[in-house]
Design a protein around this motif. Sequence first.
Motif, PDB file in Angstrom:
ATOM      1  N   GLN A  10      30.763  39.779  39.011  1.00  0.00           N
ATOM      2  CA  GLN A  10      31.934  40.983  39.430  1.00  0.00           C
ATOM      3  C   GLN A  10      31.343  42.505  39.464  1.00  0.00           C
ATOM      4  OE1 GLN A  10      33.416  41.066  34.711  1.00  0.00           O
ATOM      5  NE2 GLN A  10      35.316  38.683  35.933  1.00  0.00           N
ATOM      6  N   GLU A  11      29.917  42.813  38.753  1.00  0.00           N
ATOM      7  CA  GLU A  11      29.224  43.876  39.315  1.00  0.00           C
ATOM      8  C   GLU A  11      28.996  44.264  41.079  1.00  0.00           C
ATOM      9  OE1 GLU A  11      25.943  44.696  36.356  1.00  0.00           O
ATOM     10  OE2 GLU A  11      28.027  45.040  34.246  1.00  0.00           O
ATOM     11  N   ILE A  14      32.231  44.749  42.660  1.00  0.00           N
ATOM     12  CA  ILE A  14      32.487  45.668  43.017  1.00  0.00           C
ATOM     13  C   ILE A  14      31.867  46.445  43.255  1.00  0.00           C
ATOM     14  CG2 ILE A  14      32.610  47.638  41.010  1.00  0.00           C
ATOM     15  CD1 ILE A  14      33.999  45.462  38.639  1.00  0.00           C
TER      16      ILE A  14
END
Length: 248
Positions: A10-11, A14
């Motif tokens: 997820q990071e 992003i």
Amino acid sequence: MFVSLEQSHQENTIMTRMVAHDLKNPVWGIQSLARSLLKRKEYAEEVKQSLELIANASSNSLTLINDLLNDSETSKSFSKEMVDMQKLLHYCILLLQTKADEKKQHIAIESEYVFISINRQKIWRVISNIVSNAIKFSPGGSSINVHLENKENTVLLTVKDNGIGIPPELKDKIFFNDPGVSRAGTAGEESHALGLVITRMIVQEHNGKIWFESEEGKGSIFYVELPRVTEEGETFADAEQTEMRNTG
Ligand code: ADP
């Protein structure tokens, strides 16, 4: 600190979107500037051609940035159109010519007229990745041969270099983002082992095939085969039969 795989994915997503977001404005600026300069009439043909290349390259990059922002690499926004692939090939190589010139390499193109249904930006990336690898992994002064031809139900793109080749232990890995496959180019160019992963994904999205033959120290040949389909997804042979049925 323990970070789960899902959290780190997820990071990463992003981060990618943040970088894409920050790149959007400067690239848009380059495109607008090139387009507004092109409106003037006073340029020599060579300058005009370079400005057109800058405008087109930044427009392609903007599409890529928008894809990343919308996370559409994996989503449905995969649009195809009928594209003159011979023209696309010449245009891609023109953009890479400066890199080849810096290494005094000669790129020979042999191509027939090819008109198929593809996603223009994505296939541009496929051609760009493979040809820039040929440039990156070949010595100065060498030749690169690019060939595009129609087969019965497919289109075949071949990129042959006389470069460093791919050692046997890397052959199964180069399409799969394995950090061990990254090697610097012959002029010290960087490698991130991402280009061929993206290339393989795009070719598969088009129901095509990608493979290579390579001999260490002698060179490599990369092959990309794409289905020769019409906008309706029919092969040209099927389309001809439908036409014959409809007219006869
Ligand atoms: P990048 O994203 O850095 O361009 P690629 O995914 O395109 O990396 O390529 C991964 C690796 O595959 C390269 O670092 C190199 O080791 C090998 N490779 C790819 N193309 C060639 C080629 N034409 N000749 C020799 N090695 C190549």
